[in-house]
Design a protein around this motif. Structure first.
Motif, PDB file in Angstrom:
ATOM      1  N   CYS A  98       0.833  -1.206   0.000  1.00 53.99           N
ATOM      2  CA  CYS A  98       0.000   0.000   0.000  1.00 53.99           C
ATOM      3  C   CYS A  98       0.866   1.254   0.000  1.00 53.99           C
ATOM      4  N   ASP A  99       1.933   1.250   0.777  1.00 53.11           N
ATOM      5  CA  ASP A  99       2.835   2.402   0.805  1.00 53.11           C
ATOM      6  C   ASP A  99       3.515   2.600  -0.551  1.00 53.11           C
ATOM      7  N   ALA A 100       3.837   1.500  -1.218  1.00 52.46           N
ATOM      8  CA  ALA A 100       4.443   1.605  -2.548  1.00 52.46           C
ATOM      9  C   ALA A 100       3.469   2.235  -3.535  1.00 52.46           C
ATOM     10  N   ALA A 101       2.195   1.880  -3.433  1.00 50.93           N
ATOM     11  CA  ALA A 101       1.195   2.452  -4.333  1.00 50.93           C
ATOM     12  C   ALA A 101       1.060   3.954  -4.134  1.00 50.93           C
ATOM     13  N   ARG A 102       1.305   4.418  -2.915  1.00 44.90           N
ATOM     14  CA  ARG A 102       1.203   5.857  -2.653  1.00 44.90           C
ATOM     15  C   ARG A 102       2.239   6.660  -3.442  1.00 44.90           C
ATOM     16  N   LEU A 103       3.325   6.021  -3.868  1.00 44.74           N
ATOM     17  CA  LEU A 103       4.312   6.716  -4.688  1.00 44.74           C
ATOM     18  C   LEU A 103       3.685   7.204  -5.993  1.00 44.74           C
ATOM     19  N   VAL A 104       2.753   6.427  -6.526  1.00 46.56           N
ATOM     20  CA  VAL A 104       2.075   6.836  -7.756  1.00 46.56           C
ATOM     21  C   VAL A 104       1.221   8.072  -7.486  1.00 46.56           C
ATOM     22  N   LEU A 105       0.530   8.068  -6.358  1.00 51.16           N
ATOM     23  CA  LEU A 105      -0.263   9.241  -5.989  1.00 51.16           C
ATOM     24  C   LEU A 105       0.621  10.478  -5.876  1.00 51.16           C
ATOM     25  N   LEU A 106       1.769  10.338  -5.224  1.00 45.26           N
ATOM     26  CA  LEU A 106       2.659  11.481  -5.049  1.00 45.26           C
ATOM     27  C   LEU A 106       3.132  12.028  -6.393  1.00 45.26           C
ATOM     28  N   MET A 107       3.334  11.132  -7.358  1.00 48.39           N
ATOM     29  CA  MET A 107       3.727  11.581  -8.683  1.00 48.39           C
ATOM     30  C   MET A 107       2.640  12.459  -9.297  1.00 48.39           C
ATOM     31  N   TYR A 108       1.395  12.017  -9.195  1.00 50.57           N
ATOM     32  CA  TYR A 108       0.283  12.797  -9.738  1.00 50.57           C
ATOM     33  C   TYR A 108       0.101  14.102  -8.974  1.00 50.57           C
ATOM     34  N   ARG A 177      -8.682   8.527  -9.452  1.00 50.01           N
ATOM     35  CA  ARG A 177      -9.540   9.033 -10.526  1.00 50.01           C
ATOM     36  C   ARG A 177     -10.646   9.927  -9.987  1.00 50.01           C
ATOM     37  N   SER A 178     -11.117   9.625  -8.796  1.00 50.79           N
ATOM     38  CA  SER A 178     -12.103  10.511  -8.176  1.00 50.79           C
ATOM     39  C   SER A 178     -11.508  11.899  -7.958  1.00 50.79           C
ATOM     40  N   TRP A 179     -10.254  11.939  -7.522  1.00 52.36           N
ATOM     41  CA  TRP A 179      -9.570  13.216  -7.332  1.00 52.36           C
ATOM     42  C   TRP A 179      -9.353  13.929  -8.659  1.00 52.36           C
ATOM     43  N   LEU A 180      -8.949  13.187  -9.688  1.00 51.03           N
ATOM     44  CA  LEU A 180      -8.701  13.790 -10.996  1.00 51.03           C
ATOM     45  C   LEU A 180      -9.993  14.349 -11.600  1.00 51.03           C
ATOM     46  N   ARG A 181     -11.094  13.656 -11.385  1.00 47.42           N
ATOM     47  CA  ARG A 181     -12.375  14.165 -11.903  1.00 47.42           C
ATOM     48  C   ARG A 181     -12.770  15.478 -11.243  1.00 47.42           C
ATOM     49  N   SER A 182     -12.255  15.719 -10.033  1.00 51.18           N
ATOM     50  CA  SER A 182     -12.544  16.980  -9.344  1.00 51.18           C
ATOM     51  C   SER A 182     -11.586  18.084  -9.760  1.00 51.18           C
ATOM     52  N   SER A 186     -10.188  18.142  -4.508  1.00 53.18           N
ATOM     53  CA  SER A 186     -10.331  17.384  -3.266  1.00 53.18           C
ATOM     54  C   SER A 186      -8.963  17.003  -2.717  1.00 53.18           C
ATOM     55  N   ASP A 187      -8.959  16.300  -1.592  1.00 47.83           N
ATOM     56  CA  ASP A 187      -7.716  15.882  -0.944  1.00 47.83           C
ATOM     57  C   ASP A 187      -7.353  14.476  -1.432  1.00 47.83           C
ATOM     58  N   PRO A 188      -6.340  14.350  -2.301  1.00 49.09           N
ATOM     59  CA  PRO A 188      -6.037  13.030  -2.861  1.00 49.09           C
ATOM     60  C   PRO A 188      -5.477  12.053  -1.834  1.00 49.09           C
ATOM     61  N   GLU A 189      -4.667  12.554  -0.908  1.00 54.92           N
ATOM     62  CA  GLU A 189      -4.043  11.655   0.061  1.00 54.92           C
ATOM     63  C   GLU A 189      -5.072  11.053   0.998  1.00 54.92           C
ATOM     64  N   ALA A 190      -6.041  11.852   1.431  1.00 59.84           N
ATOM     65  CA  ALA A 190      -7.082  11.321   2.315  1.00 59.84           C
ATOM     66  C   ALA A 190      -7.907  10.262   1.594  1.00 59.84           C
ATOM     67  N   ALA A 191      -8.223  10.510   0.320  1.00 54.94           N
ATOM     68  CA  ALA A 191      -9.033   9.556  -0.440  1.00 54.94           C
ATOM     69  C   ALA A 191      -8.279   8.246  -0.667  1.00 54.94           C
ATOM     70  N   VAL A 192      -7.004   8.350  -1.020  1.00 57.92           N
ATOM     71  CA  VAL A 192      -6.218   7.141  -1.265  1.00 57.92           C
ATOM     72  C   VAL A 192      -5.965   6.386   0.033  1.00 57.92           C
ATOM     73  N   ASP A 193      -5.698   7.108   1.125  1.00 56.56           N
ATOM     74  CA  ASP A 193      -5.508   6.444   2.416  1.00 56.56           C
ATOM     75  C   ASP A 193      -6.746   5.662   2.820  1.00 56.56           C
ATOM     76  N   HIS A 194      -7.920   6.266   2.589  1.00 58.49           N
ATOM     77  CA  HIS A 194      -9.171   5.574   2.943  1.00 58.49           C
ATOM     78  C   HIS A 194      -9.326   4.305   2.095  1.00 58.49           C
TER      79      HIS A 194
END
Length: 245
Positions: A98-108, A177-182, A186-194
């Protein structure tokens, strides 16, 4: 990102050198033309002309026109692979994935405007959606390889690894994608963490504990019943036998 995450910030992993200016110029020129003319009507020659460089310079950085749309994924995939390899083998593998996947979020999240612009473009161009799926599949393969190594001691290790990797990618992408549609509002980190929290809650259970033999566990109970007997009657016979014992 939650305080429990151990995924490093991308600027910590990529160094201070950053991306070459020419590479940035090519990406900027490409997206300007994609917006003005459309993706299909823009050629590599158009991009290099606007950027003021030659074709060889373009292909030094990007193997194809599709690659200029996703300029950071190769770096991010390398970061993810390295991050997974840095584990000492004692950390929880699901948490690590899960932490590794967050690297993709940080890139975006590094450039929300560009990320939202790219998302809108990929929704319009079927070829780019297919390319994006191939990139996502490579992330899933990296996670799956790591999880298979960590779960190889389990009888269902390969299956579990593949299921967890797919779940991590699906959860991450749903929130992203929910964050990108906004448009990045919105807060991407909170959404991905959830979303990733749901994956952890489903798969965080460690390997099954081995059975422990005790004196009470050595008793064997045999119940004889007809093949077509209803389940309630089998349970009733079992309870009766245990009571007599």
């Amino acid at each position: 990102m939650s305080s429990s995450s151990t995924a490093p910030r991308r600027d910590e992993r990529s160094g201070a050198a950053g991306k070459p200016p020419m590479r940035d110029a090519l990406v900027e020129a490409a997206f300007r033309l994609f917006t003005e003319r459309g993706y299909e009507r823009t050629t590599v020659d158009d991009i290099v002309a606007l950027a003021g460089v030659g074709r060889r310079s373009f292909f030094r950085y990007f193997p194809s026109k599709e690659d200029v749309v996703f300029p950071d994924h190769e770096r991010c995939l390398a970061d993810m692979t390295a991050f997974l390899a840095e584990g000492d083998g004692t950390e929880d593998p699901v948490r690590r994935a899960c932490d590794a996947a967050r690297l993709v979020l940080l890139m975006y999240a590094e450039n929300p405007g560009f990320s939202a612009q790219r998302y809108r473009l990929t929704r319009k161009v079927p070829g780019l959606r297919a390319y994006e799926l191939s990139v996502v599949w490579r992330y899933q393969l990296a996670l799956g390889d790591y999880l298979r190594r960590r779960l190889r001691h389990r009888p269902d290790g390969t299956l579990r690894a593949d299921v967890i990797a797919a779940a991590v990618v699906a959860a991450h992408n749903n929130a992203l994608r929910s964050w990108l549609r906004s448009d990045g509002a919105s807060d991407p980190e909170a959404a991905v963490d959830h979303a990733l929290g749901l994956v952890r809650s489903a798969f965080d259970a460690g390997p099954a504990a081995p059975a422990v033999r005790t004196e009470e566990a050595e008793d064997v109970v045999i119940v004889v019943a007809r093949r077509d007997a209803p389940l309630w009657r089998v349970v009733q016979e079992l309870e009766t036998t245990l009571t007599r014992g």
